[in-house]
Each structure stands twice: as structure tokens, then as C-alpha cells.
Design an enzyme around this catalytic site. Structure first.
Site, short mmCIF file in Angstrom:
data_model
loop_
_atom_site.label_atom_id
_atom_site.label_comp_id
_atom_site.label_asym_id
_atom_site.label_seq_id
_atom_site.Cartn_x
_atom_site.Cartn_y
_atom_site.Cartn_z
N GLU A 394 0.75 -1.16 -0.12
CA GLU A 394 -0.05 0.19 -0.04
C GLU A 394 0.86 1.26 -0.01
O GLU A 394 2.03 1.34 0.70
CB GLU A 394 -0.98 0.07 1.29
CG GLU A 394 -1.36 1.35 1.66
CD GLU A 394 -2.44 1.87 0.32
OE1 GLU A 394 -2.40 3.02 0.29
OE2 GLU A 394 -3.24 1.05 0.03
N ASP A 447 -6.79 -3.71 -5.03
CA ASP A 447 -7.96 -2.89 -4.63
C ASP A 447 -7.20 -1.22 -4.56
O ASP A 447 -6.70 -1.00 -3.61
CB ASP A 447 -8.21 -3.23 -3.20
CG ASP A 447 -9.39 -2.47 -2.71
OD1 ASP A 447 -9.97 -1.68 -3.26
OD2 ASP A 447 -9.60 -2.69 -1.35
N ASP A 450 -9.28 4.74 -8.66
CA ASP A 450 -9.62 4.59 -9.95
C ASP A 450 -8.40 4.76 -10.88
O ASP A 450 -8.01 4.32 -11.85
CB ASP A 450 -10.57 5.70 -10.50
CG ASP A 450 -12.15 5.49 -9.79
OD1 ASP A 450 -12.17 4.04 -9.54
OD2 ASP A 450 -12.96 6.15 -9.57
N PRO A 452 -4.10 4.83 -10.57
CA PRO A 452 -2.86 4.60 -9.51
C PRO A 452 -2.37 6.08 -8.79
O PRO A 452 -2.46 7.10 -9.85
CB PRO A 452 -2.00 3.93 -10.16
CG PRO A 452 -2.70 3.10 -11.34
CD PRO A 452 -3.75 4.25 -11.64
#
Length: 650
Positions: A394, A447, A450, A452
Site C-alpha cells: 500500500e 484494490d 480509479d 494509481p
């Protein structure tokens, strides 16, 4: 809608950019649902026995009527509606509904209040084979006085249902919208009211006994807070709602939504809907059920703001919605002023993303790579499978910290012994590590936002990601809805994955249906439900009876993502076929971009000068923040400029 409003709408050419007869809109609460979903399940269930139809309400200015009249076996449609102006506007503005302005021998329109019509109905008992009551449309059309907009009591009163029951033939079906997933009280009122008048019959999802099939659907341009519309198909006899496939295949009914697979999907309720209705368990007190109405526009309302920070990558907001008649209260996360999730409905999205793939892969799914998902929801669900290890990458540490602080129900994965977290740009991390980690993972879940936040998607990224999967491995990735970038994702997925399906998620948190790509290179085995149910995983959305429904997608989505056809609104296609290329060209989907630019320039002029003197417009630096604050996320200016920039990048 006022006559002036219609003049503006048609002057801009916007009517050809809307799926009017499929995705109608409601001036009260956004889109009210798909006419195909209201008409075709009952029509295909009865097949040739559906000869006489009664439609109560405006229902999209003719969309439901159009679906019925395409059947060669329908002999008569009686349409009761007070909405003269909508019918006239539909006939004038929408090519596919131009037949409303011409005589149609099988259609009779009665301009009456529906209650007045039912009191004086001069038809024989058992006359109609299908009755459609669009309760949500009728509330607006007939302007009845109620304590609240979701109060549907009048339309499910005993006196009204008695008349409808008498009008139906022995195998006849009533289709009645009852509310939204976000209005459980109206759903229970309708469900309980129908029980005394329509025979009980067994329900085929193993949830007990029901009076009729719950019918749930959503349109991609639906206002998301009311996006999952719930209706009931009641009446008939055992097995009446099963599709008559031979009859359907012999017809020539044009659709952009309904398919044979979607028929069963429409009739498969979520776990939350089952709980609301008490299917398979004692019905709860609806006032105790969690519900919320948090919407995109709430990002700009400072009321209830709990947290607002700018990270290195994006703007974060957390808002609290206070309990009210509409809401039990909820907490919502916004990233760059876009709603990401609420603590009431967030797991609809997480469960669709995790459980479909995990159930299909079965015990083979032991190592999961999660790219993004900083809220922790997908990771936490994957860890409910006892043998699974999750490696998560993440980029934004502030999202993780915010979720741990405000969304504990989603963030339990962080700190779990089978969970490893790497804070990095996930796309770049794949580029740097794919050689060392070839054939490592059984499942990769993407996940992301919309777009990156740092590196961008590319064919090289997907190629390297595929090499990190085992031979039986799969990828799940959020790809947006029908109005977004399905074609772009298809171009990346097509060369690498032989098995490409979409998971069709209906969640009140997003415009639905919201799609997740489910990708693999080999045929995935059928689900071992004995194994899955033995895990006793608690859910709020997913259950075995919903699995196949989640893998059924609308026809136009099949055309776009599976078959690679260019997506255009239905009426743009209809214009070209029936009115020539000139009309189609002037109303092409891309004209929406030019409309967006025109609205944008005019809005700037009004903002700067107080009146639209375009010749005096001075150059200004324009940002999305400026557009969002001044005109809102869905303003045509914002959409037009966004699409132009996307084209320019492409």
C-alpha cells in the site's frame, strides 16, 4: 419536469447520451431503476401466457411499455399514468421511444391517478397476466402527502392489493417496486402487506419460505445512495418465476441489460436483504438495522467532519453521519472528495472482491498478494480463511492509520501474524520484485483508486504480475462501472488471461453495478461448497446462493468487456439505425465532451463576471479542486474536462 428544463436538455443534445428507456431517472431521488428489470423477468417467466399487461405509474416514460410490446405474444398493454408531460417529452426527445407519438393498436394510455383507476376499473376479474406497480415512480407522479418519501404504505394498502389480486389471472404476477436497500422499513412494509394476498411458495435459494422473489437491480447512472432498487415478484404458482428459455430464444426482444444469466441474478438477494425480510430467520426490528445515506456530495459539507488531512498522495476526509429517520448513523471515508466506503455497506465491495475468488480457488488459495486496499477490508476478509497468508503493498500510510483509527471493523488485518505490510508504490514494487517472486501467489487482489496514485497501469505491469502467479492463480481488480474505463482494462487483460469474467457488485456506496475483473489463465474448478460452508465465515452480503449472480453481467457489459465492442448509449445506436448517420453524428457519445467544455466555459464566465460574457473571459488556472468546490463532482464541466484529459493521455 418543467418545459423550460426540457428545452435546455434537448438543446444541449443530452437526451441521446442517456439510456432513457433502460436507465430512466427520477426527479425525486436519482435514477429509479431499469425498465428491463421491471418488465422482462415476469415476461420471460410467463412466456406466451403473458398476453394482457397493466402498468401502473410513469415508469421511465415508456421503457417498461417498450419492453412488453416487443413480445409477439402480448396482445394488450394498459398504461395508467398521470405523467402526460413525461410521455410527450419521451416521444419528442428519444428516438427509441418515438412510437409513443404514433398510434399503437396494442397500447391504451389512461391519464388517471392509479388509485382512482383501481376503484373504477372496468375490467373483468382475472383479466391481466402481469401487473407492474412502480411504487417509487408513483410517489413522485401522484404527489401524495406522506410523512416521508420512503413511506410506501398507501401503495400496499389492503384495499389496493385486493383489487390487484382480483385483476390478476390465476398464474398472473405482480411486480412492485418497494424501495431501496437503504430503506429497510419500506421493504418490510411492502413484504408484510403482500403476504395475505399472494400464496406462499418455496423459494429456491434455501432461505425458507417467501411470498415471492425479491428483485434487486441498479443502473450505472443511478444516484448511489439509492442505487440498489428492490422490487417483489408476487403471485403465480410453484416455479412461476423460472425463465422460459425456449420462449425467450424464439423472441426478438432487443435488450442492453437483460440476459438469461441476469434473470437468475436479479432474483438472488444479498445477505443484507435476506436479513431485512427475515428469510431463513426471524425478521429483525427494522429500526435496529444499520443503514446510511452518505453520498458523494457530502464530501463538501463540513457538518460531521471528523478528520481532514492531505497525505503525500491524496486528500483524506472522514465524516460522521448522525442518526436520523433515513440513517442509523455511519462513518464514511473520502479520498480526494470521492466516497470510498461507509462502515455500513463497505463490506459489500470487500466481500465481492474476496469471497468469489477464494470460493472458486478453494483450498489452493493460500498465498494472497494484495496491491492497495489501505483500509484493510480486503486483507481482513482474506485472513478469515485459516490457511491464508497475505502480503499487502500500500502506497499511502495515512490511509492505513486513518482506517485503524476510524474503521476498526475493516482494519483488523494490520498486525495479524499472517499479514505482512509493505508501504510502497505497488506498481513499482511489482516491477522491482517479479523476478524473485515468480509463481509465488495463488491470488492477487488489486484494490486501488480509479487511477494509481504514482505509477500507472501498463501492459508490462500485468505481464510481470501474471508471472508472479502460480499456474492456477487468479487476479481480481476493481475496474469501475459501465460508464468508466472497461475498454482500457480489456486491452490490458486480453493478451494475458484466457479466462476473463466480471464480478457484478451492487453496493449502495458506489454507482452500481460496480465491476471487478476476475482473471485467470486456466479454467477454474467449480466451487466446493462443502469446503466453503465448513469455514463458517460470517458475511453481510455474500452467500452461496449469490455466487453465480455476482458473475452475471448486463448484455451491454458483455458487448463491451467480453466481446470488445465500442460502448455507446442505446439511443445513439438507435438514431443511426432509424434516422440516418446525420442524427447519430450530431448526438454521438463524444458530443458529451464538447457539451462539458461549453458548460465549463460558461460556468467560469458566470463565476468570474456574474454574467456569461464569454468574450471577456480571462485565462485562469483550472484544477479539479476548483471545479469540485464550485460545481460538484458530477457537473458536466467536470465530467467533460475529465474525459478530454483521459482522451489526451490515451
Amino acid at each position: 419536469t418543467s418545459e423550460l428544463g426540457w428545452r435546455f436538455f434537448t438543446a444541449c443534445g443530452l437526451e441521446r447520451n442517456v439510456h432513457w428507456w433502460r436507465y430512466d431517472f427520477d426527479t425525486w431521488h436519482g435514477a429509479q431503476g431499469r425498465p428491463e428489470a421491471l418488465a422482462l423477468p415476469s415476461l420471460t417467466a410467463l412466456g406466451a401466457d403473458a398476453r394482457r399487461i397493466l402498468v401502473l405509474g410513469g415508469v421511465s416514460g415508456g421503457g417498461v411499455i417498450n419492453s412488453f410490446l416487443q413480445s409477439s405474444d402480448v396482445e394488450e398493454v394498459l398504461w395508467v399514468s398521470e405523467m402526460r408531460s413525461v410521455i410527450k417529452a419521451a416521444a419528442r426527445c428519444v428516438p427509441s421511444l418515438s412510437w409513443l407519438a404514433r398510434p399503437e393498436p396494442r397500447l391504451r394510455v389512461v391519464h388517471l391517478d392509479t388509485q382512482e383507476f383501481l376503484r373504477s376499473a372496468a375490467v373483468n376479474a382475472g383479466y391481466f397476466d402481469i401487473v407492474v406497480q412502480d411504487t417509487l415512480s408513483l410517489y413522485r407522479d401522484e404527489k401524495r402527502e406522506r410523512s416521508h418519501w420512503s413511506d410506501v404504505t398507501d401503495y400496499f394498502a389492503a384495499s389496493r392489493l385486493e383489487v390487484i389480486q382480483q385483476l390478476l389471472s390465476p398464474r398472473g404476477l405482480l411486480v412492485a417496486t418497494a424501495g431501496y436497500l437503504t430503506t429497510p422499513r419500506s421493504l418490510r412494509v411492502a413484504y408484510d402487506a403482500l403476504a395475505p394476498y399472494f400464496k406462499l411458495r418455496s423459494w429456491d435459494l434455501g432461505a425458507g419460505v417467501a411470498i415471492g422473489q425479491p428483485l434487486q437491480f441498479a443502473a450505472p447512472d443511478t444516484a448511489h445512495a439509492t442505487g440498489v432498487t428492490i422490487a417483489f415478484i408476487a403471485g403465480g404458482d410453484e416455479g412461476t418465476t423460472q425463465m422460459n428459455q425456449s420462449w425467450w430464444r424464439a423472441q426478438s426482444i432487443e435488450t442492453c441489460f437483460y440476459t438469461e444469466e441476469m434473470h437468475a441474478a436479479l432474483l438472488a438477494p444479498s445477505k443484507t436483504l435476506m436479513k431485512i425480510l427475515g428469510l431463513g430467520s426471524a425478521p429483525p426490528n427494522v429500526n435496529d438495522l444499520p443503514r446510511c445515506t452518505c453520498a458523494y456530495e457530502d464530501a463538501w459539507n463540513k457538518e460531521g467532519l471528523l478528520f481532514a488531512r492531505q497525505s503525500k498522495f491524496q486528500k483524506l476526509k472522514v465524516k460522521n453521519e448522525k442518526p436520523s429517520e433515513d440513517s442509523s448513523g455511519c462513518t464514511a471515508l473520502f479520498l480526494d472528495d470521492e466516497l470510498q466506503e461507509t462502515d455500513v455497506y463497505g463490506d459489500f465491495y470487500h466481500e465481492a472482491m474476496v469471497h468469489v475468488a477464494m470460493a472458486q480457488l478453494g483450498p489452493n488459495a493460500q498465498r494472497v498478494l494484495l496491491l492497495g486496499g489501505g483500509d484493510g477490508g480486503a486483507a481482513s476478509l482474506a485472513l478469515k480463511y485459516p490457511e491464508v497468508e497475505v502480503l499487502q503493498v500500500e502506497i499511502d500510510e495515512m490511509v492505513i492509520e486513518t482506517s485503524q483509527r476510524f474503521f476498526q471493523s475493516f482494519s483488523s488485518a494490520f498486525g495479524h501474524p499472517r499479514h505482512k505490510l509493505i508501504v510502497a508504490d505497488a506498481v513499482r514494487w511489482v516491477e522491482q520484485n517479479w523476478r524473485e517472486m515468480q509463481q509465488t501467489f495463488d491470488l492477487c487482489i488489486i484494490d486501488s483508486t480509479d487511477e494509481p496514485l504514482a505509477s500507472v497501469w501498463s501492459g508490462k505491469f500485468y505481464k510481470h504480475l501474471k508471472s508472479m502467479l502460480k499456474a492456477h492463480g487468479a487476479v481480481v481488480q476493481n475496474v469501475g462501472n459501465q460508464l468508466d474505463t472497461l475498454a482500457e482494462f480489456r486491452a490490458w487483460h486480453l493478451p494475458l488471461f484466457r479466462q476473463r469474467r466480471l464480478i457484478n457488485c451492487l453496493t449502495p456506496d458506489y454507482e452500481s453495478p460496480y465491476f471487478l475483473a476476475f482473471l485467470a489463465d486456466v479454467e477454474i474448478n467449480p466451487v466446493n461448497w462443502t469446503w466453503w460452508t465448513s469455514l463458517n465465515i460470517s458475511t453481510i452480503y455474500y452467500h452461496p446462493g449469490l455466487h453465480d449472480a455476482l458473475l452475471a453481467i448486463p448484455k451491454e457489459t458483455i458487448d463491451s468487456y467480453v466481446d470488445g465492442k465500442e460502448w455507446v448509449p442505446h439511443d445513439a445506436v438507435y438514431s443511426k439505425q432509424h434516422f440516418g448517420a446525420a442524427v447519430s453524428q450530431s448526438r454521438s457519445p463524444r458530443s458529451g465532451f464538447h457539451i462539458g467544455c461549453a458548460c465549463f466555459h460558461r460556468a467560469l464566465a458566470v463565476h468570474q463576471l456574474g454574467k456569461p460574457q464569454l468574450q471577456h473571459l480571462r485565462p485562469v488556472k483550472v484544477t479539479f479542486d476548483f471545479l469540485d468546490k464550485q460545481y460538484g463532482y458530477r457537473h458536466p464541466a467536470r465530467v467533460g474536462i475529465s474525459n478530454l484529459l483521459r482522451l489526451q493521455r490515451g
